[in-house]
Design a protein around this motif. Sequence first.
Motif, PDB file in Angstrom:
ATOM      1  N   SER A 174       0.833  -1.211   0.000  1.00 48.92           N
ATOM      2  CA  SER A 174       0.000   0.000   0.000  1.00 48.92           C
ATOM      3  C   SER A 174       0.866   1.259   0.000  1.00 48.92           C
ATOM      4  CB  SER A 174      -0.918   0.019   1.221  1.00 48.92           C
ATOM      5  OG  SER A 174      -1.824  -1.055   1.192  1.00 48.92           O
ATOM      6  N   LEU A 175       1.973   1.220   0.734  1.00 44.93           N
ATOM      7  CA  LEU A 175       2.876   2.363   0.780  1.00 44.93           C
ATOM      8  C   LEU A 175       3.511   2.613  -0.583  1.00 44.93           C
ATOM      9  CD1 LEU A 175       4.673   1.761   4.206  1.00 44.93           C
ATOM     10  CD2 LEU A 175       3.113   3.623   3.657  1.00 44.93           C
ATOM     11  N   PHE A 176       4.016   1.545  -1.209  1.00 42.19           N
ATOM     12  CA  PHE A 176       4.637   1.688  -2.524  1.00 42.19           C
ATOM     13  C   PHE A 176       3.618   2.197  -3.541  1.00 42.19           C
ATOM     14  CE2 PHE A 176       8.033  -1.310  -1.057  1.00 42.19           C
ATOM     15  CZ  PHE A 176       9.104  -0.465  -1.337  1.00 42.19           C
ATOM     16  N   ALA A 177       2.425   1.650  -3.494  1.00 45.67           N
ATOM     17  CA  ALA A 177       1.375   2.080  -4.422  1.00 45.67           C
ATOM     18  C   ALA A 177       1.035   3.556  -4.211  1.00 45.67           C
ATOM     19  CB  ALA A 177       0.131   1.223  -4.246  1.00 45.67           C
ATOM     20  N   LEU A 180       5.222  -0.795 -13.494  1.00 44.83           N
ATOM     21  CA  LEU A 180       6.002  -0.749 -12.258  1.00 44.83           C
ATOM     22  C   LEU A 180       5.144  -1.108 -11.056  1.00 44.83           C
ATOM     23  CD1 LEU A 180       8.687  -0.079 -10.894  1.00 44.83           C
ATOM     24  CD2 LEU A 180       7.973   2.313 -10.783  1.00 44.83           C
ATOM     25  N   VAL A 181       3.915  -0.592 -11.005  1.00 50.72           N
ATOM     26  CA  VAL A 181       3.001  -0.909  -9.904  1.00 50.72           C
ATOM     27  C   VAL A 181       2.694  -2.400  -9.877  1.00 50.72           C
ATOM     28  CG1 VAL A 181       0.650  -0.605  -9.045  1.00 50.72           C
ATOM     29  CG2 VAL A 181       1.970   1.379  -9.786  1.00 50.72           C
ATOM     30  N   GLN A 182       2.421  -2.976 -11.046  1.00 53.96           N
ATOM     31  CA  GLN A 182       2.117  -4.407 -11.129  1.00 53.96           C
ATOM     32  C   GLN A 182       3.314  -5.240 -10.692  1.00 53.96           C
ATOM     33  OE1 GLN A 182       0.902  -4.825 -15.227  1.00 53.96           O
ATOM     34  NE2 GLN A 182      -1.223  -4.304 -14.792  1.00 53.96           N
ATOM     35  N   TRP A 183       4.506  -4.847 -11.130  1.00 50.98           N
ATOM     36  CA  TRP A 183       5.715  -5.593 -10.758  1.00 50.98           C
ATOM     37  C   TRP A 183       5.989  -5.487  -9.261  1.00 50.98           C
ATOM     38  CZ3 TRP A 183      10.435  -3.909  -8.716  1.00 50.98           C
ATOM     39  CH2 TRP A 183      11.442  -4.866  -8.688  1.00 50.98           C
TER      40      TRP A 183
END
Length: 222
Positions: free
Chosen positions: A145-148, A211-214
Motif C-alpha cells: 500500500s505504501l509503494f502504491a 512498475l506498480v504491477q511488478w
Amino acid sequence: MEQFMAPLWLSLKLAVFTTLILALVGVVSGYVLHMFSFRGKSLIRAIVALPLVLPPTVLGYYLLVAMQPDSVAGGVFEKLFGIRMVFSFYGILLGSIVFSLPFMVSPILSGLDALPKSLMEASFTLGKTRLQTFFKVLVPNIKSSLFAAFIMTFAHTIGEFGVVLMIGGNIPGQTRVASIAIFHEMEAMNYDVANQYALVLLVFSLVIIFLVQWLQKWIALW
C-alpha cells in the motif's frame, strides 16, 4: 532541446517535491486517523478524499482566491517568507499537494484498515505503545500500500493540469509543466511538439502501470 526539456524537468521536480511532502503527511495522517478515535474523524476522511471528486478547476480557483497577495493567507506567505504563492512554483506545489492528497492517504488508510485488529491488540498486550505498534507492527505489513501510494502520487502529479493552470498559469520555466506545455503548443498550432510531449507522458504512464504491477508481485513474495 533545452526549451523542450524544461517543462518535463519542471514536472519531475514538482512530482518529487509533492511526493516527498505527502509521504510525511500520509504517514502522519495514517497514524492519527487509524490509531485514534475522535469526533469528526469521518468528516476529516471525507475532506481528504474530496479532491477525488471535486473538479480540478474548482479546487484551483479556491486556492487562487485564498493565496492571492491581498488575501490573509497569501499576505502571510509574502510578508513572512517573501514567497508569492500565485503564478509561481510554490503555488503549483501547494496545489499539487492538496490535489494529490487522497492518492497518498487513501491507499495507506485502506491498507491499515485491511489489517486484522488482532495485530494491534497483540502488540498492546506485549506492552508496545501506539507509536511503536504503528511503525514496528502495522507499517511493515502494508508495504504494498505504501509503494502504491508513493508511485500513484508521483504519477498523478506528473499529469496534473487544471489545478496547475488555475493557480500557476503558463509561465515558462516557472509553472509551465508538461501537461500545460501540451495545451500551450496546441494553442500555438505546434502539433508536432504537442505530440512529442503527449507521447512522453503516455510512455511514462505505461511504465508506471507496469512498475506498480511488478512491485505488487515482488512485495507479495518479499
